[in-house]
Design a protein around this motif. Structure first.
Motif, PDB file in Angstrom:
ATOM      1  N   ALA A  46      34.042  39.145  52.655  1.00 54.19           N
ATOM      2  CA  ALA A  46      33.568  39.957  53.826  1.00 54.19           C
ATOM      3  C   ALA A  46      33.299  39.381  55.011  1.00 54.19           C
ATOM      4  N   ASP A  47      33.233  37.927  55.246  1.00 52.85           N
ATOM      5  CA  ASP A  47      33.211  37.271  56.106  1.00 52.85           C
ATOM      6  C   ASP A  47      34.364  37.009  56.921  1.00 52.85           C
ATOM      7  N   HIS A  48      35.678  36.779  56.129  1.00 51.45           N
ATOM      8  CA  HIS A  48      36.724  36.379  56.987  1.00 51.45           C
ATOM      9  C   HIS A  48      38.078  36.908  56.150  1.00 51.45           C
ATOM     10  N   ARG A  49      39.375  37.055  56.947  1.00 52.97           N
ATOM     11  CA  ARG A  49      40.483  37.478  56.287  1.00 52.97           C
ATOM     12  C   ARG A  49      40.753  36.267  55.150  1.00 52.97           C
ATOM     13  N   VAL A  50      41.320  37.033  54.075  1.00 51.17           N
ATOM     14  CA  VAL A  50      41.771  35.959  53.075  1.00 51.17           C
ATOM     15  C   VAL A  50      43.145  36.303  52.687  1.00 51.17           C
ATOM     16  N   ASP A  51      44.081  35.304  52.864  1.00 47.62           N
ATOM     17  CA  ASP A  51      45.598  35.625  52.717  1.00 47.62           C
ATOM     18  C   ASP A  51      45.822  35.460  51.234  1.00 47.62           C
ATOM     19  N   LEU A  52      45.084  34.571  50.442  1.00 46.85           N
ATOM     20  CA  LEU A  52      45.566  34.605  48.899  1.00 46.85           C
ATOM     21  C   LEU A  52      44.184  33.939  48.221  1.00 46.85           C
ATOM     22  N   ILE A  53      43.868  34.464  47.113  1.00 49.12           N
ATOM     23  CA  ILE A  53      43.026  33.968  45.853  1.00 49.12           C
ATOM     24  C   ILE A  53      43.362  33.303  44.922  1.00 49.12           C
ATOM     25  N   ILE A  54      42.923  32.135  44.719  1.00 47.20           N
ATOM     26  CA  ILE A  54      42.795  31.374  43.587  1.00 47.20           C
ATOM     27  C   ILE A  54      42.028  31.524  42.747  1.00 47.20           C
ATOM     28  N   LEU A  55      42.026  32.241  41.550  1.00 47.01           N
ATOM     29  CA  LEU A  55      40.984  32.496  40.818  1.00 47.01           C
ATOM     30  C   LEU A  55      40.734  32.212  39.395  1.00 47.01           C
ATOM     31  N   ASP A  56      39.915  31.528  39.108  1.00 45.94           N
ATOM     32  CA  ASP A  56      39.631  30.980  37.641  1.00 45.94           C
ATOM     33  C   ASP A  56      39.215  32.137  36.413  1.00 45.94           C
ATOM     34  N   VAL A  57      39.653  32.221  35.547  1.00 43.33           N
ATOM     35  CA  VAL A  57      39.351  32.983  34.482  1.00 43.33           C
ATOM     36  C   VAL A  57      38.283  32.881  34.237  1.00 43.33           C
ATOM     37  N   MET A  58      37.768  31.636  33.628  1.00 47.31           N
ATOM     38  CA  MET A  58      36.429  31.499  33.047  1.00 47.31           C
ATOM     39  C   MET A  58      35.364  31.094  34.192  1.00 47.31           C
ATOM     40  N   LEU A  59      34.533  32.048  34.397  1.00 41.27           N
ATOM     41  CA  LEU A  59      33.638  31.991  35.441  1.00 41.27           C
ATOM     42  C   LEU A  59      32.355  32.338  34.914  1.00 41.27           C
ATOM     43  N   PRO A  60      31.125  31.658  35.371  1.00 44.36           N
ATOM     44  CA  PRO A  60      29.880  32.248  35.289  1.00 44.36           C
ATOM     45  C   PRO A  60      29.737  33.485  35.666  1.00 44.36           C
ATOM     46  N   GLY A  61      28.903  34.475  34.940  1.00 44.30           N
ATOM     47  CA  GLY A  61      28.529  35.608  35.185  1.00 44.30           C
ATOM     48  C   GLY A  61      29.870  36.665  34.965  1.00 44.30           C
ATOM     49  N   GLU A  62      30.341  37.199  35.899  1.00 46.92           N
ATOM     50  CA  GLU A  62      31.426  38.216  35.812  1.00 46.92           C
ATOM     51  C   GLU A  62      32.604  37.119  35.957  1.00 46.92           C
ATOM     52  N   ASP A  63      33.713  37.597  34.948  1.00 44.98           N
ATOM     53  CA  ASP A  63      35.003  36.491  34.912  1.00 44.98           C
ATOM     54  C   ASP A  63      36.015  36.964  35.769  1.00 44.98           C
ATOM     55  N   GLY A  64      36.905  36.055  35.759  1.00 47.96           N
ATOM     56  CA  GLY A  64      38.033  36.213  36.708  1.00 47.96           C
ATOM     57  C   GLY A  64      39.009  37.420  36.482  1.00 47.96           C
ATOM     58  N   LEU A  65      39.149  38.091  35.098  1.00 50.03           N
ATOM     59  CA  LEU A  65      39.891  38.991  34.785  1.00 50.03           C
ATOM     60  C   LEU A  65      39.209  40.252  35.343  1.00 50.03           C
ATOM     61  N   SER A  66      37.928  40.548  35.128  1.00 51.94           N
ATOM     62  CA  SER A  66      37.145  41.804  35.925  1.00 51.94           C
ATOM     63  C   SER A  66      37.213  41.666  37.635  1.00 51.94           C
ATOM     64  N   LEU A  67      36.974  40.598  38.174  1.00 49.92           N
ATOM     65  CA  LEU A  67      37.229  40.452  39.341  1.00 49.92           C
ATOM     66  C   LEU A  67      38.574  40.512  40.001  1.00 49.92           C
ATOM     67  N   CYS A  68      39.365  40.090  39.329  1.00 50.99           N
ATOM     68  CA  CYS A  68      40.809  40.415  39.635  1.00 50.99           C
ATOM     69  C   CYS A  68      41.133  41.999  39.863  1.00 50.99           C
ATOM     70  N   ARG A  69      40.496  42.527  38.614  1.00 48.32           N
ATOM     71  CA  ARG A  69      40.732  44.148  38.494  1.00 48.32           C
ATOM     72  C   ARG A  69      39.918  44.784  39.888  1.00 48.32           C
ATOM     73  N   LYS A  70      38.917  44.419  40.165  1.00 46.56           N
ATOM     74  CA  LYS A  70      38.054  44.952  41.297  1.00 46.56           C
ATOM     75  C   LYS A  70      38.710  44.637  42.661  1.00 46.56           C
ATOM     76  N   VAL A  71      39.343  43.450  42.753  1.00 48.10           N
ATOM     77  CA  VAL A  71      39.938  42.992  44.136  1.00 48.10           C
ATOM     78  C   VAL A  71      41.192  43.945  44.224  1.00 48.10           C
ATOM     79  N   ARG A  72      41.933  44.305  43.148  1.00 46.50           N
ATOM     80  CA  ARG A  72      43.047  44.817  43.234  1.00 46.50           C
ATOM     81  C   ARG A  72      42.974  46.301  43.317  1.00 46.50           C
ATOM     82  N   ALA A  73      41.821  46.910  43.146  1.00 42.69           N
ATOM     83  CA  ALA A  73      41.353  48.450  43.204  1.00 42.69           C
ATOM     84  C   ALA A  73      41.196  48.643  44.585  1.00 42.69           C
TER      85      ALA A  73
END
Length: 251
Positions: A46-73
């Motif tokens: 939300a703060d600035h433009r992001v050109d690419l995300i490096i996203l770990d799958v195993m994260l505390p709370g919401e995991d990377g797969l769920s976050l990936c799906r949200k970003v892609r939507a």
């Protein structure tokens, strides 16, 4: 680097890994924001433009797969997934969620950088193709190719005579700049497979086009031959307005 000083967002909960990635990428001309979970990731995006995300799958709370799906939507921001899991099924799930690439841990930072470059190059090429699609006039190095009138004009605005086959081949190159195109693919894109054409005909057409557009046809710089690959159209292609095409000079 495929994109000049790209803004990379690293989402990794392991502090050592996060620091290592951030340091390496900063040393290689990247702007890096490093966070540890999904909430920090959302704030960073939300703060600035992001050109690419490096996203770990195993994260505390919401995991990377769920976050990936949200970003892609919501956006097409490229995503490279990182995980300690190297199983095929995990890689497939990540790609199905919308990830652009997948890198299992442990990994060499140089490989990560190479994958970042590859993903950004693909995105740049896709954007260029999208902007070119449906255009009426394309321009490269002062030359203009009018797709509606099927005309080629030189940098001085004079029309250059080209055959229908030459025009179709030049158009194909202009619509796919910076890509190595095999003779086989050029045949499919221009003449199809029902014409009795053969690969050698592409070489003949390229030679003819070079004589018309190259500063030195004997040492071509616009359409380069790639050994065992085909041909590469090197100039940057831009969409030009028809009004920008100079009228032919009159006596």
């Amino acid at each position: 680097m495929a994109t000049s000083n790209p803004n990379i967002l690293v989402v990794e909960d392991d502090r050592e890994t996060r620091t290592l990635i951030a340091k390496y990428l900063r040393n290689n001309a990247c702007n890096v924001t490093a966070v540890s979970d999904g909430r920090e990731m959302s704030r960073a995006m939300a703060d600035h433009r992001v050109d690419l995300i490096i996203l770990d799958v195993m994260l505390p709370g919401e995991d990377g797969l769920s976050l990936c799906r949200k970003v892609r939507a919501e956006a097409q921001t490229p995503i490279i997934m990182l995980t300690a899991r190297g199983e095929d099924i995990d890689r497939i799930v990540g790609l199905e969620m919308g990830a652009d690439d997948y890198l299992p841990k442990p990994f060499n930072p140089r490989e990560l950088l190479a994958r970042i470059n590859a993903v950004l190059r693909r995105q740049t090429a896709a954007r260029a193709a999208s902007s070119i699609e449906g255009a009426g006039t394309l321009a490269f190095e002062g030359w203009r190719i009018d797709l509606r009138l099927r005309e080629l004009r030189n940098p001085e605005g004079a029309r250059v005579a080209v055959t229908s086959a030459e025009f179709d081949l030049l158009r194909t190159f202009c619509e796919r700049p910076g890509r190595v195109l095999s003779r086989d693919s050029l045949l499919d894109l221009t003449q199809g497979r029902n014409t009795g054409s053969f690969e050698r005909s592409i070489d003949v057409l390229v030679s003819r086009i070079r004589r018309k557009i190259e500063p030195n046809p004997a040492d071509p710089t616009i359409i380069k031959t790639v050994r065992s690959g085909g041909y590469l159209f090197t100039p940057r292609t831009e969409v030009a307005s028809p009004e920008a095409v100079a009228a032919p000079l009159s006596n």
